[in-house]
Design a protein around this motif. Structure first.
Motif, short mmCIF file in Angstrom:
data_model
loop_
_atom_site.label_atom_id
_atom_site.label_comp_id
_atom_site.label_asym_id
_atom_site.label_seq_id
_atom_site.Cartn_x
_atom_site.Cartn_y
_atom_site.Cartn_z
N GLY A 113 0.81 -1.22 0.00
CA GLY A 113 0.00 0.00 0.00
C GLY A 113 0.83 1.26 0.00
O GLY A 113 0.28 2.37 -0.04
N GLY A 114 2.15 1.12 0.06
CA GLY A 114 3.01 2.28 0.12
C GLY A 114 3.20 2.94 -1.23
O GLY A 114 3.09 2.31 -2.27
N THR A 115 3.51 4.24 -1.19
CA THR A 115 3.77 4.98 -2.42
C THR A 115 5.16 4.65 -2.95
O THR A 115 5.34 4.39 -4.15
N VAL A 116 6.15 4.64 -2.06
CA VAL A 116 7.53 4.32 -2.39
C VAL A 116 8.14 3.60 -1.20
O VAL A 116 7.82 3.91 -0.06
N THR A 117 8.98 2.61 -1.46
CA THR A 117 9.72 1.95 -0.41
C THR A 117 11.20 2.00 -0.75
O THR A 117 11.62 1.50 -1.79
N MET A 118 12.00 2.63 0.11
CA MET A 118 13.44 2.69 -0.13
C MET A 118 14.17 3.05 1.15
O MET A 118 13.60 3.70 2.04
N ASP A 119 15.41 2.63 1.23
CA ASP A 119 16.27 2.96 2.37
C ASP A 119 15.61 2.63 3.71
O ASP A 119 15.79 3.33 4.70
N GLY A 120 14.81 1.56 3.74
CA GLY A 120 14.19 1.16 4.99
C GLY A 120 13.00 1.99 5.40
O GLY A 120 12.54 1.88 6.54
N ILE A 121 12.49 2.84 4.51
CA ILE A 121 11.32 3.66 4.82
C ILE A 121 10.23 3.39 3.79
O ILE A 121 10.49 3.38 2.58
N ILE A 122 9.02 3.16 4.28
CA ILE A 122 7.85 2.98 3.42
C ILE A 122 7.05 4.27 3.47
O ILE A 122 6.58 4.68 4.54
N PHE A 123 6.88 4.92 2.34
CA PHE A 123 6.16 6.19 2.28
C PHE A 123 4.68 5.94 2.01
O PHE A 123 4.32 5.29 1.03
N HIS A 124 3.84 6.49 2.89
CA HIS A 124 2.39 6.44 2.70
C HIS A 124 1.87 7.87 2.76
O HIS A 124 2.36 8.70 3.55
#
Length: 373
Positions: free
Chosen positions: A266-277
């Motif tokens: 469901g996240g917008t972007v996942t990178m560097d250990g962070i999931i952006f919602h």
């Protein structure tokens, strides 16, 4: 004496069907449904059972930070040198929250009673979802319940002030070690009066935020063998971040993990250990009056993003379902339908050192990060 006549048109199994459909409408519209779990590896720890205490049955969750001791080396004796876990129990205060609808009457109601029930089922289910979302976001952000998530005051419409809820008194501002803001060069200590037009997010500051979360003891979620935080922000905040050149490059070169966990998918972007919602209800000041916004003069619009780890929020739903009521009023001329829940919401806080008072505790699983919007 006023009274009501119970609606007898529905059999018990039909009433259960309407309740289930209202719950389905709630779940379908509830943003945080995939973030809840009964274990400590959840952003929102869901409490359904009461724990027995000396003061009676209470809704409580335990907060246990990770071990930090160095261990025993080689064949050295471990007996009487075992480490101990620092634990802290927090209570979630609960209260009843309900709402209802009433038809105008037989003459003006041009739809059948079944249509009224259908509308009530959908609208009340959606109301419960968005209302709990708002309360969770305000609690996590450390902001009182008497406002909407755009900073405007709540229109009570003849109903009660949400600040009268039993758990409203437990809302606390972000603790000093869990409050940051974006600046033109990176991150600084949180202070809404210092928010300015150049208080914008950047990829470099996001990397620093991740490091701060690890350094300050925010426990990450363990998903597919990897540690993750969730970064919840307003869509306009994320749009600003996407304009950052370094962020765009990082997105292009980010590796796809292929995990199917709902928090990830469901996240917008996942990178560097962070999931952006992103969520429109992330707190911002666009609805606040001039002078009540942020910045030195209270005229700058800002938003409060949330970096979330394990057990950021405790959520209790002690009835485990909604209470659904149908009845009649005004000598059977008007139909009434309502739902009720018995819930509690708490941003968790932990004593980092023995002997700390409640006011000295740090937020356990969330860092609030302010910026302009």
């Amino acid at each position: 004496m006023s009274g009501y006549t119970a609606l007898g048109a529905l059999q018990p199994e039909q009433k259960r069907a309407w309740i289930n459909e209202a719950l389905t409408a709630y779940r379908e519209n509830f943003f945080f449904k995939n973030w809840m779990g009964t274990s400590e590896n959840s952003i929102i720890q869901f409490v359904k059972e009461l724990k027995k205490t000396e003061k009676g049955d209470r809704a409580m969750i335990g907060l246990v930070p990770d071990m930090v001791s160095p261990g025993v080396v080689g064949d050295n004796t471990l007996d009487d040198r075992e480490d101990s876990l620092e634990s802290d129990w927090v209570e979630i205060h609960c209260d009843q929250l309900r709402n209802g609808l009433k038809s105008k009457g037989r003459v003006d109601n041009q739809r059948s009673i079944l249509d009224f029930r259908k509308e009530a089922k959908n609208k009340l289910g959606y109301w419960r979802a968005q209302r709990i979302e708002q309360l969770i976001i305000l609690a996590a952000s450390g902001l009182h319940f008497g406002q909407n998530t755009d900073g405007s005051p709540i229109d009570l419409r003849g109903q009660d002030d949400p600040r009268d809820l039993e758990f409203a008194e437990d809302v606390t501002a972000p603790s000093s070690g869990r409050h940051l803001r974006f600046t033109s060069t990176g991150l600084a200590q949180g202070d809404t009066t210092q928010i300015a037009s150049n208080s914008l997010p950047s990829y470099g500051a996001i990397v620093d935020l991740h490091a701060e979360a690890r350094t300050r003891g925010i426990k990450p979620l363990r998903i597919g063998g990897q540690d993750h935080y969730v970064y919840l922000c307003h869509p306009k905040h994320f749009a600003t971040l996407k304009k950052d050149k370094d962020f765009r490059e990082a997105v292009i070169h980010a590796n796809e993990r292929g995990l199917k966990h709902p928090i990830l998918t469901g996240g917008t972007v996942t990178m560097d250990g962070i999931i952006f919602h992103t969520n429109n209800r992330v707190f911002n000041t666009t609805g606040a009056a001039s002078g009540s916004k942020w910045g030195s003069g209270g005229s700058v619009d800002g938003t409060r993003s949330l970096l979330l780890g394990c057990q950021a929020i405790g959520f209790a739903d002690l009835w485990k379902a909604i209470k659904w009521y149908e009845g009649k009023d005004d000598h059977d001329a008007k139909d009434k339908i309502s739902l009720a829940s018995y819930i509690g919401i708490l941003k968790t806080r932990l004593k980092l050192k023995p002997g700390q008072t409640t006011s000295e505790r740090e937020d356990f699983g969330v860092i609030a990060v302010d910026s302009t919007i």
